[in-house]
Design a protein around this motif. Structure first.
Motif, PDB file in Angstrom:
ATOM      1  N   ILE C  57       0.852  -1.190   0.000  1.00  0.00           N
ATOM      2  CA  ILE C  57       0.000   0.000   0.000  1.00  0.00           C
ATOM      3  C   ILE C  57       0.888   1.240   0.000  1.00  0.00           C
ATOM      4  CG2 ILE C  57      -1.787   1.277   1.262  1.00  0.00           C
ATOM      5  CD1 ILE C  57      -2.470  -1.337   2.684  1.00  0.00           C
ATOM      6  N   GLY C  58       0.566   2.193  -0.863  1.00  0.00           N
ATOM      7  CA  GLY C  58       1.309   3.466  -0.880  1.00  0.00           C
ATOM      8  C   GLY C  58       0.392   4.617  -0.524  1.00  0.00           C
ATOM      9  N   ILE C  59       0.744   5.346   0.519  1.00  0.00           N
ATOM     10  CA  ILE C  59      -0.022   6.543   0.926  1.00  0.00           C
ATOM     11  C   ILE C  59       0.676   7.732   0.281  1.00  0.00           C
ATOM     12  CG2 ILE C  59      -0.940   7.859   2.903  1.00  0.00           C
ATOM     13  CD1 ILE C  59      -1.837   5.001   3.099  1.00  0.00           C
ATOM     14  N   LEU C  60       0.181   8.144  -0.867  1.00  0.00           N
ATOM     15  CA  LEU C  60       0.915   9.118  -1.685  1.00  0.00           C
ATOM     16  C   LEU C  60       0.668  10.562  -1.248  1.00  0.00           C
ATOM     17  CD1 LEU C  60       0.251   7.166  -4.912  1.00  0.00           C
ATOM     18  CD2 LEU C  60       2.524   7.749  -4.088  1.00  0.00           C
ATOM     19  N   PRO C  61       1.714  11.396  -1.272  1.00  0.00           N
ATOM     20  CA  PRO C  61       1.556  12.798  -0.863  1.00  0.00           C
ATOM     21  C   PRO C  61       0.865  13.645  -1.924  1.00  0.00           C
ATOM     22  CG  PRO C  61       3.825  12.369  -1.520  1.00  0.00           C
ATOM     23  CD  PRO C  61       3.117  11.047  -1.543  1.00  0.00           C
ATOM     24  N   GLY C  62       1.080  13.321  -3.185  1.00  0.00           N
ATOM     25  CA  GLY C  62       0.587  14.168  -4.265  1.00  0.00           C
ATOM     26  C   GLY C  62      -0.809  13.799  -4.717  1.00  0.00           C
ATOM     27  N   ALA C  63      -1.146  14.298  -5.905  1.00  0.00           N
ATOM     28  CA  ALA C  63      -2.496  14.125  -6.432  1.00  0.00           C
ATOM     29  C   ALA C  63      -2.540  13.144  -7.599  1.00  0.00           C
ATOM     30  CB  ALA C  63      -3.033  15.482  -6.878  1.00  0.00           C
ATOM     31  N   ARG C  64      -1.399  12.562  -7.955  1.00  0.00           N
ATOM     32  CA  ARG C  64      -1.364  11.725  -9.159  1.00  0.00           C
ATOM     33  C   ARG C  64      -0.943  10.302  -8.827  1.00  0.00           C
ATOM     34  NH1 ARG C  64       1.903  13.590 -13.629  1.00  0.00           N
ATOM     35  NH2 ARG C  64       3.452  12.497 -12.365  1.00  0.00           N
ATOM     36  N   GLN C  65      -1.685   9.331  -9.320  1.00  0.00           N
ATOM     37  CA  GLN C  65      -1.321   7.953  -9.031  1.00  0.00           C
ATOM     38  C   GLN C  65      -0.042   7.535  -9.754  1.00  0.00           C
ATOM     39  OE1 GLN C  65      -4.247   5.044 -10.013  1.00  0.00           O
ATOM     40  NE2 GLN C  65      -4.016   5.295 -12.202  1.00  0.00           N
ATOM     41  N   GLU C  66       0.337   8.297 -10.779  1.00  0.00           N
ATOM     42  CA  GLU C  66       1.583   8.004 -11.495  1.00  0.00           C
ATOM     43  C   GLU C  66       2.809   8.230 -10.589  1.00  0.00           C
ATOM     44  OE1 GLU C  66      -0.688  10.230 -12.690  1.00  0.00           O
ATOM     45  OE2 GLU C  66      -1.658   8.772 -14.000  1.00  0.00           O
ATOM     46  N   ASP C  67       2.640   8.955  -9.501  1.00  0.00           N
ATOM     47  CA  ASP C  67       3.765   9.184  -8.595  1.00  0.00           C
ATOM     48  C   ASP C  67       4.174   7.910  -7.848  1.00  0.00           C
ATOM     49  OD1 ASP C  67       3.607  11.841  -9.290  1.00  0.00           O
ATOM     50  OD2 ASP C  67       2.520  12.437  -7.492  1.00  0.00           O
ATOM     51  N   ALA C  68       3.287   6.941  -7.793  1.00  0.00           N
ATOM     52  CA  ALA C  68       3.581   5.713  -7.046  1.00  0.00           C
ATOM     53  C   ALA C  68       4.698   4.934  -7.719  1.00  0.00           C
ATOM     54  CB  ALA C  68       2.327   4.848  -6.947  1.00  0.00           C
ATOM     55  N   ASN C  69       5.516   4.266  -6.925  1.00  0.00           N
ATOM     56  CA  ASN C  69       6.512   3.384  -7.528  1.00  0.00           C
ATOM     57  C   ASN C  69       5.780   2.167  -8.117  1.00  0.00           C
ATOM     58  OD1 ASN C  69       6.740   0.897  -5.791  1.00  0.00           O
ATOM     59  ND2 ASN C  69       7.211   2.426  -4.206  1.00  0.00           N
ATOM     60  N   PRO C  70       6.424   1.473  -9.089  1.00  0.00           N
ATOM     61  CA  PRO C  70       5.696   0.424  -9.822  1.00  0.00           C
ATOM     62  C   PRO C  70       5.345  -0.810  -8.988  1.00  0.00           C
ATOM     63  CG  PRO C  70       7.970   0.670 -10.628  1.00  0.00           C
ATOM     64  CD  PRO C  70       7.753   1.758  -9.650  1.00  0.00           C
ATOM     65  N   PHE C  71       5.779  -0.858  -7.742  1.00  0.00           N
ATOM     66  CA  PHE C  71       5.521  -2.038  -6.908  1.00  0.00           C
ATOM     67  C   PHE C  71       4.443  -1.782  -5.860  1.00  0.00           C
ATOM     68  CE2 PHE C  71       9.898  -1.895  -8.427  1.00  0.00           C
ATOM     69  CZ  PHE C  71       9.887  -3.024  -9.244  1.00  0.00           C
ATOM     70  N   VAL C  72       3.714  -0.678  -6.023  1.00  0.00           N
ATOM     71  CA  VAL C  72       2.597  -0.378  -5.119  1.00  0.00           C
ATOM     72  C   VAL C  72       1.317  -0.972  -5.703  1.00  0.00           C
ATOM     73  CG1 VAL C  72       1.132   1.468  -4.201  1.00  0.00           C
ATOM     74  CG2 VAL C  72       3.610   1.755  -4.222  1.00  0.00           C
ATOM     75  N   ASP C  73       0.639  -1.801  -4.916  1.00  0.00           N
ATOM     76  CA  ASP C  73      -0.625  -2.390  -5.373  1.00  0.00           C
ATOM     77  C   ASP C  73      -1.788  -1.423  -5.173  1.00  0.00           C
ATOM     78  OD1 ASP C  73       0.389  -4.970  -6.056  1.00  0.00           O
ATOM     79  OD2 ASP C  73       0.497  -5.440  -3.914  1.00  0.00           O
ATOM     80  N   ILE C  74      -1.907  -0.908  -3.954  1.00  0.00           N
ATOM     81  CA  ILE C  74      -3.045  -0.066  -3.607  1.00  0.00           C
ATOM     82  C   ILE C  74      -2.547   1.353  -3.404  1.00  0.00           C
ATOM     83  CG2 ILE C  74      -4.755   0.388  -1.801  1.00  0.00           C
ATOM     84  CD1 ILE C  74      -4.915  -2.708  -1.517  1.00  0.00           C
ATOM     85  N   LYS C  75      -3.124   2.266  -4.192  1.00  0.00           N
ATOM     86  CA  LYS C  75      -2.635   3.648  -4.188  1.00  0.00           C
ATOM     87  C   LYS C  75      -3.644   4.535  -3.482  1.00  0.00           C
ATOM     88  CE  LYS C  75      -0.343   2.422  -8.387  1.00  0.00           C
ATOM     89  NZ  LYS C  75      -0.671   2.033  -9.775  1.00  0.00           N
ATOM     90  N   ILE C  76      -3.255   5.039  -2.345  1.00  0.00           N
ATOM     91  CA  ILE C  76      -4.101   5.984  -1.618  1.00  0.00           C
ATOM     92  C   ILE C  76      -3.579   7.378  -1.960  1.00  0.00           C
ATOM     93  CG2 ILE C  76      -4.974   6.675   0.647  1.00  0.00           C
ATOM     94  CD1 ILE C  76      -5.778   3.786  -0.201  1.00  0.00           C
TER      95      ILE C  76
END
Lengths: 155, 155, 155, 155
Positions: C57-76
């Protein structure tokens, strides 16, 4: 007494004039004007408040104080993007919604949810799924808007 | 594909049945269900998804994981109160609004603001100040709701 | 069981190897890996978890899911910038701090404040103003780190 | 000029005296005092500022304005719990850390992360993993603290 002004960051001249008068009246009522700190309705309201020596607070969505319009005295820099909308509402004893887009709609919803009185000046028409009108206090002039807001804050 | 379900934390049996079917259909479409993690519409939808082996995420407003309904698999504990509403919306490629109160209204507003498609099932009637209907995709059944949500997510 | 991994968004190869092993061990312990979703330590840990079929699970700071690294399954997607740090901590039953910069330090502080156990692998040295060491569980290897985290989560 | 004061919500008399003097000096420098709005260091600093006619802002974690200490002029109600810490930091051109617990540590970390100068008065000892001292400007008196903060704000 902190009165919120909510509305879009761009607006027509006509709406800008309404916002300016609302800001002016808030300051004349000795209340502090709180808003999102950006342009459009927010800037016009802050300008109105400053013209008569009022105090203005901007709850900014971004990370830079330069984003504030030039009539904001106190800059609260949240860096929370639109999640800052709820802070504007929570920090107000009443909010005056002037016209407005989807951001304003989210603020009206938060205010109704939290029990903060909403005064509506040319703003959203909203009906619940069972066709009930929402408890927005509809007014026709800036003077009436601020009068109703002050009354709500004193309760 | 993360599809959001938004609705009130208490609801009638009838609305609960709709939410249950929506949750079921989301899971059957191999999508992940994301919601606010509490009771009512959220719980019914999560229960529906779990019945057919789906994965559910709850973005909780409070500080305690015990607040989650028993059908939430992944508990995101925000401690942000209603400010968490925008996280539900941002994390969804489409949201399905089922009936709902003021909290749901704030989420619909955020979704429209951010360009996240909103599918409406028996939800708010909203008109802007110039009497224009909002771009909510209105549907009559849970099946149609999920079909429209999946289509929106695949665009 | 949701175990947090905290560390900087850029890191040396050596630190990356530690993070990879930590991620692997978390997945092997059947726990869910939760992190900030970006690069560096977060990406290496997610990659380790995915290599053995874990859930991330990645709890992302920004507004874009593209910011997640490629190994994150669930993008918050929070859009809250660094204010999302506390959500990573709150959503974890224990956090493993690997090296790290100021962002990691804020997360360690939040964890100590909220009573979330902190396992430290090559991380910050902290003393309070009266020279007391902080209650960080110091370990030397990724295996030990995950073992201590699992123990803390089961208490 | 908005100067932040960070410190714990309970404190000894000795620390309270330091905070009082810091608040007084901030107001005498014509700066606005911004803090978390609660008791302890925050209350003592606000009391000091008010004694000489300063303006004080409290960024409150909870949902109730009654949580503010009696010396807060402007109450920003966030409802975000400890996530409000970053708002205190972002809204300050420099922060003065007085003693403090884990909450203060999270604020120091955020300030260092965001490049907001930190003045430390009897506060945390921090070393990075490679034993480097952090760039906190250490001072011994309230006067020196405010002098350094003002200098940092004017750069």
């Amino acid at each position: 007494m902190q009165i919120g002004v909510i509305g879009a960051s761009t607006c027509s001249d006509e709406i800008g004039k309404l916002a300016f008068q609302v800001g002016r009246e808030i300051a004349k009522a000795q209340a502090i004007l709180i808003c999102g700190g950006l342009g459009g309705v927010m800037e016009a309201a802050c300008r109105g408040a400053k013209e008569v020596g009022g105090l203005t607070i901007g709850i900014l969505p971004g990370a830079r104080q330069e984003d504030a319009n030039p009539f904001v005295d106190i800059k609260i820099i949240t860096g929370l993007s639109y999640a800052r909308n709820i802070i504007v509402v929570r920090s107000s004893c009443a909010v005056i919604a002037i016209s407005g887009g989807y951001g304003t709609l989210s603020e009206i919803a938060y205010a109704l949810n939290l029990g903060v009185p909403v005064i509506g000046l040319n703003t959203w028409e909203l009906k619940s799924q069972n066709h009930k009108e929402l408890p927005i206090i509809r007014v026709d002039t800036p003077w009436e808007a601020v009068k109703k807001a002050v009354e709500a804050c004193m309760k």
